[in-house]
Design a protein around this motif. Structure first.
Motif, mmCIF file in Angstrom:
data_model
loop_
_atom_site.group_PDB
_atom_site.id
_atom_site.type_symbol
_atom_site.label_atom_id
_atom_site.label_comp_id
_atom_site.label_asym_id
_atom_site.label_seq_id
_atom_site.Cartn_x
_atom_site.Cartn_y
_atom_site.Cartn_z
ATOM 1 N N LEU A 58 0.816 -1.210 0.000
ATOM 2 C CA LEU A 58 0.000 0.000 0.000
ATOM 3 C C LEU A 58 0.857 1.271 0.000
ATOM 4 O O LEU A 58 0.414 2.319 -0.491
ATOM 5 N N ASP A 89 4.335 2.962 -4.985
ATOM 6 C CA ASP A 89 3.753 3.483 -6.217
ATOM 7 C C ASP A 89 3.590 2.383 -7.253
ATOM 8 O O ASP A 89 2.722 2.467 -8.126
ATOM 9 N N ARG A 90 4.439 1.362 -7.172
ATOM 10 C CA ARG A 90 4.355 0.225 -8.086
ATOM 11 C C ARG A 90 4.727 -1.036 -7.322
ATOM 12 O O ARG A 90 5.665 -1.024 -6.521
ATOM 13 N N SER A 95 -11.796 -0.744 -1.705
ATOM 14 C CA SER A 95 -11.429 0.164 -2.790
ATOM 15 C C SER A 95 -9.918 0.314 -2.931
ATOM 16 O O SER A 95 -9.382 0.307 -4.046
ATOM 17 N N ARG A 96 -9.206 0.449 -1.820
ATOM 18 C CA ARG A 96 -7.751 0.585 -1.903
ATOM 19 C C ARG A 96 -7.102 -0.691 -2.435
ATOM 20 O O ARG A 96 -6.085 -0.636 -3.119
ATOM 21 N N GLU A 136 -8.444 -2.726 -4.624
ATOM 22 C CA GLU A 136 -8.660 -2.717 -6.067
ATOM 23 C C GLU A 136 -7.706 -1.739 -6.748
ATOM 24 O O GLU A 136 -7.185 -2.005 -7.831
ATOM 25 N N ALA A 137 -7.476 -0.597 -6.111
ATOM 26 C CA ALA A 137 -6.528 0.365 -6.669
ATOM 27 C C ALA A 137 -5.120 -0.211 -6.687
ATOM 28 O O ALA A 137 -4.345 0.032 -7.619
ATOM 29 N N LEU A 138 -4.797 -0.986 -5.648
ATOM 30 C CA LEU A 138 -3.478 -1.610 -5.574
ATOM 31 C C LEU A 138 -3.245 -2.555 -6.756
ATOM 32 O O LEU A 138 -2.141 -2.626 -7.303
ATOM 33 N N LYS A 139 -4.286 -3.233 -7.179
ATOM 34 C CA LYS A 139 -4.153 -4.158 -8.311
ATOM 35 C C LYS A 139 -3.775 -3.418 -9.594
ATOM 36 O O LYS A 139 -3.055 -3.961 -10.435
ATOM 37 N N THR A 140 -4.241 -2.201 -9.735
ATOM 38 C CA THR A 140 -4.013 -1.478 -10.994
ATOM 39 C C THR A 140 -2.553 -1.080 -11.191
ATOM 40 O O THR A 140 -2.124 -0.864 -12.323
ATOM 41 N N HIS A 141 -1.787 -0.963 -10.094
ATOM 42 C CA HIS A 141 -0.374 -0.641 -10.280
ATOM 43 C C HIS A 141 0.533 -1.791 -9.827
ATOM 44 O O HIS A 141 1.634 -1.586 -9.350
ATOM 45 N N SER A 142 0.037 -3.002 -10.028
ATOM 46 C CA SER A 142 0.860 -4.190 -9.795
ATOM 47 C C SER A 142 1.088 -4.905 -11.123
ATOM 48 O O SER A 142 0.210 -4.919 -11.991
#
Length: 353
Positions: A121, A124-125, A155-156, A158-164
């Motif tokens: 969390l 950034d990546r 929600s966080r 799901e956001a974490l998945k987008t920059h993995s």
């Protein structure tokens, strides 16, 4: 670009990766801080204190990029050194604690799970060495959060998945081309850590069955050896003595020399997020035989996989030993080496927010 590279538990594979980064991404000005791989529970929860105690002056400097392994408590470290939060932050998962198999009399502890999650969390990546690693992490986090007394909004997550992303540990290039592995004597290699999660019981039981049936083969058992190891290793050394040509931890030079002689490299692992030991053996010309689970289906075609059972392992090894021509050739894994992987790493580490 000035970069800080943090490794909280510098096991062999972590050191291999870290030194690969520094050697092959030479345009980056690297500063490496790592902690010895011992006292795991203390390391995973106490690494910010260890880093602060031993490397305060270095951590107080400014960096453009911070790359940390997943056992680094990055969230806490940024709390102690807030200026590190201004750098582009990347967390690399060699493994994740949500999918780590438990040994006998072990229970799942919360601390390693929370460190993995908070570090991700705080990044950034987030990079994983296999799709299996990524999927098991997010599945594990979702199941874990459901157990919390208070509901946690997803929600966080799901956001974490987008920059993995998935980005394997690259192999160092070889100085010369490997042998095919086909013309060597019948050799079977084990080159993994000597721990329960590598499932040595299935491996040695299979070999004892083959030995008892009169099959001839050479046995090479290497890998990282610890003070406390499964008893099966000592039993196997006695029962399979006539087959053994190399046993125990070796120097790097001897290790690579043994891999270069070819043969069949076997995994029976219950835990493997990339299988770097198998990859290195394959790079040197060995033919892999790996179970149909974990990360292996991502990396090896069906011809190199067995269904994961002990009997299937025995059957395939017997076939390959009795009829060497039935073995597939060692797969071409040149695309996993640093020269081919360097552009992908450059793109992921040299990005801006």
């Amino acid at each position: 670009m000035k970069a800080l590279l943090l490794s909280a538990y510098a096991a062999d594979s972590h050191r291999y990766w870290a030194r690969g980064l520094m050697a092959h991404l030479e345009a980056i000005d690297w500063t490496l801080i790592e902690l010895a791989p011992r006292h795991f529970q203390w390391r995973v929860r106490g690494n910010p204190l260890s880093f602060m105690s031993e490397h305060d002056a270095t951590l107080s400097q400014s960096f453009d990029l911070v790359v940390a392994t997943s056992l680094v408590d990055l969230a806490t470290l940024i709390g102690l050194y807030p200026h590190l939060g201004c750098a582009f932050r990347v967390v690399y998962f060699h493994e994740n604690q949500f999918a780590y198999p438990l040994g006998d009399q072990q229970t799942r502890r919360l601390e390693p799970l929370m460190v993995n999650l908070y570090s991700a969390l705080a990044a950034d990546r987030v990079l994983f060495n296999s799709q299996w690693n990524r999927d098991s992490f997010f599945d594990g986090v979702a199941a874990f959060l459901k157990k919390m007394p208070e509901r946690v909004a997803p929600s966080r997550l799901e956001a974490l998945k987008t920059h993995s992303e998935v980005l394997p540990v690259p192999l160092w290039p070889l100085a010369q081309a490997p042998s095919s592995g086909q013309g060597t004597p019948a050799r079977i290699l084990w080159n993994h850590r000597w721990e329960y999660d590598k499932n040595p019981e299935d491996f040695f039981t299979a070999l004892e069955v083959l030995s008892g049936s009169g099959l001839e083969f050479e046995l090479v058992v290497m890998g990282q050896v610890f003070r406390h190891r499964p008893e099966v290793f000592d039993h196997a050394r006695s029962r399979l003595a006539r087959h053994i040509t190399c046993w125990g931890h070796q120097t790097r030079e001897r290790y690579l020399e043994e891999l270069g002689k070819g043969g069949i490299v076997v995994s029976t692992a219950w835990h493997e997020f990339q299988g770097l030991a198998v990859m290195e053996a394959v790079q040197h010309g060995c033919v892999p035989l790996v179970p149909e689970r974990l990360c292996f289906p991502e990396y090896y075609a069906r011809a190199y996989r067995y269904d994961g059972s002990r009997q299937a392992l025995i059957t395939r090894l017997e076939q390959w030993l009795m009829s060497p021509d039935s073995r597939p050739a060692s797969p071409d894994i040149s695309s996993w080496a640093w020269p081919q992987m360097r552009p992908r790493y450059q793109a992921r580490l040299q990005s801006t927010k």
